[in-house]
Enzyme design. Structure first.
Site, PDB file in Angstrom:
ATOM      1  CE  LYS A  22      57.823 114.893  49.668  1.00  0.00           C
ATOM      2  NZ  LYS A  22      59.031 114.089  49.890  1.00  0.00           N
ATOM      3  CG  ASN A  23      59.582 112.992  46.366  1.00  0.00           C
ATOM      4  OD1 ASN A  23      59.806 113.671  47.370  1.00  0.00           O
ATOM      5  ND2 ASN A  23      58.931 111.858  46.409  1.00  0.00           N
ATOM      6  NE  ARG A  93      65.976 108.927  54.284  1.00  0.00           N
ATOM      7  CZ  ARG A  93      66.685 108.318  55.257  1.00  0.00           C
ATOM      8  NH1 ARG A  93      66.333 108.472  56.502  1.00  0.00           N
ATOM      9  NH2 ARG A  93      67.708 107.579  54.969  1.00  0.00           N
ATOM     10  CB  CYS A 117      63.221 106.981  57.845  1.00  0.00           C
ATOM     11  SG  CYS A 117      61.669 107.238  57.018  1.00  0.00           S
ATOM     12  NE  ARG A 122      63.982 106.518  53.078  1.00  0.00           N
ATOM     13  CZ  ARG A 122      63.184 107.571  52.808  1.00  0.00           C
ATOM     14  NH1 ARG A 122      62.325 107.980  53.727  1.00  0.00           N
ATOM     15  NH2 ARG A 122      63.279 108.205  51.659  1.00  0.00           N
ATOM     16  CG  ASP A 305      56.569 107.857  47.338  1.00  0.00           C
ATOM     17  OD1 ASP A 305      57.307 108.660  46.743  1.00  0.00           O
ATOM     18  OD2 ASP A 305      56.972 107.093  48.233  1.00  0.00           O
ATOM     19  NE  ARG A 397      58.908 115.715  56.074  1.00  0.00           N
ATOM     20  CZ  ARG A 397      59.825 114.757  56.142  1.00  0.00           C
ATOM     21  NH1 ARG A 397      59.691 113.787  57.028  1.00  0.00           N
ATOM     22  NH2 ARG A 397      60.849 114.755  55.303  1.00  0.00           N
TER      23      ARG A 397
HETATM   24  C1  EPZ Z   1      62.897 108.776  47.156  1.00  0.00           C
HETATM   25  O1  EPZ Z   1      63.529 108.437  48.390  1.00  0.00           O
HETATM   26  C2  EPZ Z   1      61.646 109.589  47.530  1.00  0.00           C
HETATM   27  N1  EPZ Z   1      62.035 110.760  48.270  1.00  0.00           N
HETATM   28  C3  EPZ Z   1      60.715 108.719  48.374  1.00  0.00           C
HETATM   29  O2  EPZ Z   1      59.519 109.466  48.613  1.00  0.00           O
HETATM   30  C4  EPZ Z   1      60.342 107.487  47.588  1.00  0.00           C
HETATM   31  O3  EPZ Z   1      59.554 106.646  48.383  1.00  0.00           O
HETATM   32  C5  EPZ Z   1      61.623 106.727  47.169  1.00  0.00           C
HETATM   33  O4  EPZ Z   1      62.498 107.595  46.429  1.00  0.00           O
HETATM   34  C6  EPZ Z   1      61.327 105.521  46.301  1.00  0.00           C
HETATM   35  O5  EPZ Z   1      60.603 105.867  45.185  1.00  0.00           O
HETATM   36  C7  EPZ Z   1      62.498 111.846  47.596  1.00  0.00           C
HETATM   37  O6  EPZ Z   1      62.624 111.858  46.387  1.00  0.00           O
HETATM   38  C8  EPZ Z   1      62.865 113.037  48.406  1.00  0.00           C
HETATM   39  P1  EPZ Z   1      65.711 105.268  47.353  1.00  0.00           P
HETATM   40  P2  EPZ Z   1      65.018 107.842  48.413  1.00  0.00           P
HETATM   41  O7  EPZ Z   1      67.107 105.719  47.548  1.00  0.00           O
HETATM   42  O8  EPZ Z   1      65.829 108.517  47.381  1.00  0.00           O
HETATM   43  C9  EPZ Z   1      67.470 101.480  49.684  1.00  0.00           C
HETATM   44  C10 EPZ Z   1      57.765 110.399  49.862  1.00  0.00           C
HETATM   45  O9  EPZ Z   1      56.810 109.832  50.420  1.00  0.00           O
HETATM   46  N2  EPZ Z   1      68.768 102.179  49.613  1.00  0.00           N
HETATM   47  O10 EPZ Z   1      65.237 104.982  45.978  1.00  0.00           O
HETATM   48  O11 EPZ Z   1      65.494 107.888  49.813  1.00  0.00           O
HETATM   49  C11 EPZ Z   1      66.509 102.175  50.656  1.00  0.00           C
HETATM   50  O12 EPZ Z   1      66.745 101.765  51.968  1.00  0.00           O
HETATM   51  C12 EPZ Z   1      59.175 109.786  49.966  1.00  0.00           C
HETATM   52  O13 EPZ Z   1      57.668 111.434  49.212  1.00  0.00           O
HETATM   53  C13 EPZ Z   1      69.903 101.531  50.099  1.00  0.00           C
HETATM   54  O14 EPZ Z   1      69.846 100.397  50.556  1.00  0.00           O
HETATM   55  O15 EPZ Z   1      64.706 106.335  48.007  1.00  0.00           O
HETATM   56  C14 EPZ Z   1      65.163 101.766  50.143  1.00  0.00           C
HETATM   57  O16 EPZ Z   1      64.806 100.538  50.682  1.00  0.00           O
HETATM   58  C15 EPZ Z   1      59.244 108.655  50.926  1.00  0.00           C
HETATM   59  N3  EPZ Z   1      71.088 102.202  50.051  1.00  0.00           N
HETATM   60  C16 EPZ Z   1      65.378 101.663  48.650  1.00  0.00           C
HETATM   61  O17 EPZ Z   1      66.795 101.575  48.437  1.00  0.00           O
HETATM   62  C17 EPZ Z   1      71.203 103.478  49.540  1.00  0.00           C
HETATM   63  O18 EPZ Z   1      72.301 104.048  49.536  1.00  0.00           O
HETATM   64  C18 EPZ Z   1      64.833 102.855  47.867  1.00  0.00           C
HETATM   65  O19 EPZ Z   1      65.456 104.016  48.313  1.00  0.00           O
HETATM   66  C19 EPZ Z   1      70.040 104.111  49.053  1.00  0.00           C
HETATM   67  C20 EPZ Z   1      68.825 103.443  49.091  1.00  0.00           C
END
Ligand code: EPZ
Length: 420
Positions: A22-23, A93, A117, A122, A305, A397
């Site tokens: 998915k990701n 998102r 979320c 996030r 995850d 999802r």
């Molecule tokens: C991706 O989310 C995945 N989703 C998530 O999987 C996964 O948990 C996550 O990466 C971490 O591995 C998809 O790929 C669609 P991040 P993403 O940006 O891209 C902070 C699942 O269960 N952050 O790496 O949203 C954020 O708040 C889902 O399949 C900022 O502060 O994750 C978080 O604490 C859930 N500012 C951390 O970084 C930003 O601009 C990691 O977020 C962006 C992120």
């Protein structure tokens, strides 16, 4: 509001084939916006989130056709709308990943901010800071990001945190920018490398994906291509735990051990027998797991995850495990629901102390997010009696035909469709 009912206590045995990730599939679908040519993606999973992504692309003007159950053809030669609305972005998102490609190819975009979320705040500040460094004018108004740039230009961007989404959005934006972009402290997840593979097959010049420094030489245009999505490492890990915590023996065909090293190391530390082959991964175990201590980290560390699923396994360990969640600030919602099945879990801030119990007993529980919901299903498979998991729309999802695949392994599981 469907429910899933699990009659526990059956050791899972046999083979299941992993679906596409998915990701990985989500950013790959959105990358089709970068060219007017046709892009064909194979091993695309049938999931609610994929349907949302395709609906968003269609609303932007992208034509798409399912060529089979797993292959979709996309053509963005008549994009007439450059806006991703709140109702779609709040549903999923990852829709925010249309911002980079729209801005890079069409010079402007209006995309709703995703909002909060269940698992954390996030924010998207790293995405926006990066796009501004690529020369875009960005403002947030009435819950929408409005971005513009005649043509983006290369830049040296150092990410405060190796955000997966920010790395993907900026890679897609920089692919059509003028000049060279260097992304420092980039995310290293396998999904990033898969996106880079697709972009390079489209004519981009991306190097270093999978390392923490990604270099993108911008090109004027990109062309169509064909690409097969990588297997879903989170789904694979989930099935391996299902086998281990039911004293079973499961082979996940098509799963890749090289994408799961930190996870498999902890599974082995918990005593589970794990065999990696070129065709997949096998897990078999018939004793109580050993307690472990783990901390979720960006890749190649232990994946957040798979934290909830690992917690489910460790509720039955022979000792006290410590799990620390460092990626999301609110990702222990499953702990209280697992406690309803008799687990002994104490959460202190971002650490959960899991004291192993001899057995779990079935009960009605409620899903709160995607990975939390599957950890309840796993616990139900190991529990004595019947477990009813409600709000399984979270599960749909991210897991393709979960009940069917688990039944294939011998699970006693069914879905109760809501009257509505
Ligand atoms: C991706 O989310 C995945 N989703 C998530 O999987 C996964 O948990 C996550 O990466 C971490 O591995 C998809 O790929 C669609 P991040 P993403 O940006 O891209 C902070 C699942 O269960 N952050 O790496 O949203 C954020 O708040 C889902 O399949 C900022 O502060 O994750 C978080 O604490 C859930 N500012 C951390 O970084 C930003 O601009 C990691 O977020 C962006 C992120």
């Amino acid at each position: 509001m469907d429910k899933i009912v699990v009659w526990g206590g059956v050791p899972l045995r046999g083979e299941v084939t992993v679906s596409g990730s998915k990701n990985a599939a989500l950013p790959l679908l959105f990358a089709s916006l970068l060219t007017a040519d046709e892009c064909r993606l194979g091993r695309v999973p049938q999931l609610a989130d994929i349907r949302t992504a395709l609906r968003l692309l269609r609303d932007l003007g992208v034509q798409y056709d399912w060529l089979s159950d797993t292959e979709v053809a996309l053509k963005a030669d008549a994009v007439h709308h450059l806006e991703a609305p709140y109702d779609l972005v709040k549903t999923m998102r990852a829709s925010f990943l249309v911002l980079g490609p729209l801005l890079a190819r069409f010079g402007r975009a209006r995309v709703s901010t995703p909002g909060g979320c269940a698992i954390g705040a996030r924010p998207v500040n790293l995405h926006l800071d990066g796009l501004q460094q690529l020369g875009a004018s960005v403002r947030v108004q009435q819950g929408y990001v409005e971005a513009e740039a005649k043509r983006l230009h290369g830049a040296h961007i150092s990410l405060e945190f190796p955000s997966v989404g920010a790395t993907e959005n900026l890679m897609m934006a920089a692919a059509l920018a003028e000049g060279t972009t260097v992304l420092n402290n980039a995310a290293r997840e396998p999904e990033i490398a898969d996106l880079a593979l697709l972009l390079n097959d489209m004519g981009a010049q991306v190097s270093g994906a999978g390392s923490s420094t990604v270099i993108i030489e911008g090109v004027p245009t990109l062309h169509g291509t064909e690409h097969t999505v990588i297997p879903d490492r989170v789904e694979a890990g989930t099935f391996l735990i299902a086998g281990a915590m039911t004293s079973g023996d499961v082979f996940v065909r098509g799963s890749r051990g090289d994408h799961l090293q930190a996870f498999l190391a902890k599974l082995r530390e918990a005593g589970v027998n794990v065999e990696e082959t070129a065709d997949g991964i096998r897990a078999h175990y018939s004793q109580r797991p050993t307690s472990v201590t783990l901390s979720t980290e960006p890749y190649p560390g232990f994946p957040t995850d798979l934290q909830a699923q690992m917690m489910a396994l460790l509720t039955l360990s022979d000792g006290q495990s410590m799990l620390t969640e460092t990626i999301f600030e609110n990702r222990f919602l499953h702990a209280q629901e697992l406690a309803r099945l008799g687990a002994d879990i104490r959460v202190h801030g971002n650490t959960a102390e899991v004291r192993g119990v001899a057995f779990l007993s079935g009960a009605p529980v409620m899903a709160t997010d995607l990975r939390a919901s599957v950890s309840l299903i796993l616990a139900g498979l190991a529990a004595q009696g019947v477990t009813e998991v409600s709000r399984v729309y979270h599960l749909d999802r991210g897991y393709e035909r979960l009940e069917e695949k688990l039944s294939q392994l011998g699970a006693n599981i069914g879905r109760v469709k809501s009257e509505k």
